[in-house]
Design a protein around this motif. Structure first.
Motif, short mmCIF file in Angstrom:
data_model
loop_
_atom_site.label_atom_id
_atom_site.label_comp_id
_atom_site.label_asym_id
_atom_site.label_seq_id
_atom_site.Cartn_x
_atom_site.Cartn_y
_atom_site.Cartn_z
N ASP A 109 -4.38 2.74 -3.94
CA ASP A 109 -5.69 2.33 -4.41
C ASP A 109 -6.20 1.06 -3.72
O ASP A 109 -7.40 0.78 -3.74
CB ASP A 109 -5.71 2.15 -5.93
N ARG B 61 0.88 1.56 -3.67
CA ARG B 61 -0.42 1.35 -4.30
C ARG B 61 -1.54 1.78 -3.35
O ARG B 61 -2.22 0.95 -2.74
CB ARG B 61 -0.61 -0.13 -4.67
N THR C 2 0.82 -1.22 0.00
CA THR C 2 0.00 0.00 0.00
C THR C 2 0.85 1.27 0.00
O THR C 2 0.33 2.34 -0.30
CB THR C 2 -0.96 0.04 1.20
N LEU D 46 -4.31 -6.48 -8.89
CA LEU D 46 -2.95 -5.97 -9.11
C LEU D 46 -2.40 -6.52 -10.41
O LEU D 46 -1.63 -5.89 -11.09
CB LEU D 46 -2.04 -6.35 -7.93
#
Length: 124
Positions: A94, A92, A89, A124
């Motif tokens: 999102d 990423r 995270t 992913l």
């Protein structure tokens, strides 16, 4: 963030004009499929884009709760997967909310939680 800084550095060196725009409510009012496809077609003609379609890191209709599904015989696998997703995270954001939800079940994961974590991998 490094990408943005690099872009500004190149813009400064090359004397490019830089302007910023903010799009508000872009996801809140996108229920007309014809307009969505037209916007996607236009953006794809201007920028290199990857259409992710309807795939989301978490099923928006599924509410994960404790005790639903078969308890995992080896919860270590789930713990390791979610731990790696937590680390991911950083780059990423999102998936941050989904991983936050999945991390709530580290103490007693079930097959339903494992399936939801595998969905993140598919995203992913």
């Amino acid at each position: 963030m490094a990408t943005v800084r690099s872009l500004f550095a190149v813009a400064s060196i090359e004397n490019w004009y830089v302007q910023q725009m903010d799009v508000k409510n872009v996801f809140l009012h996108g229920n007309n499929l014809t307009e969505i496809n037209a916007a996607k077609t236009f953006l794809s003609s201007q920028f290199h884009m990857k259409d992710m379609g309807l795939k989301l890191p978490m099923d928006s209709h599924q509410k994960l709760t404790a005790g639903v599904g078969e308890p995992l015989s080896h919860p270590e696998m789930y713990e390791q997967l979610v731990g790696k997703l937590i680390y991911l995270t950083i780059t990423r954001p999102d998936i941050a909310y989904t991983v936050h939800v999945l991390s709530k079940f580290m103490h007693a994961p079930t097959s339903v939680h494992l399936q939801a974590s595998k969905r993140v991998l598919g995203y992913l």
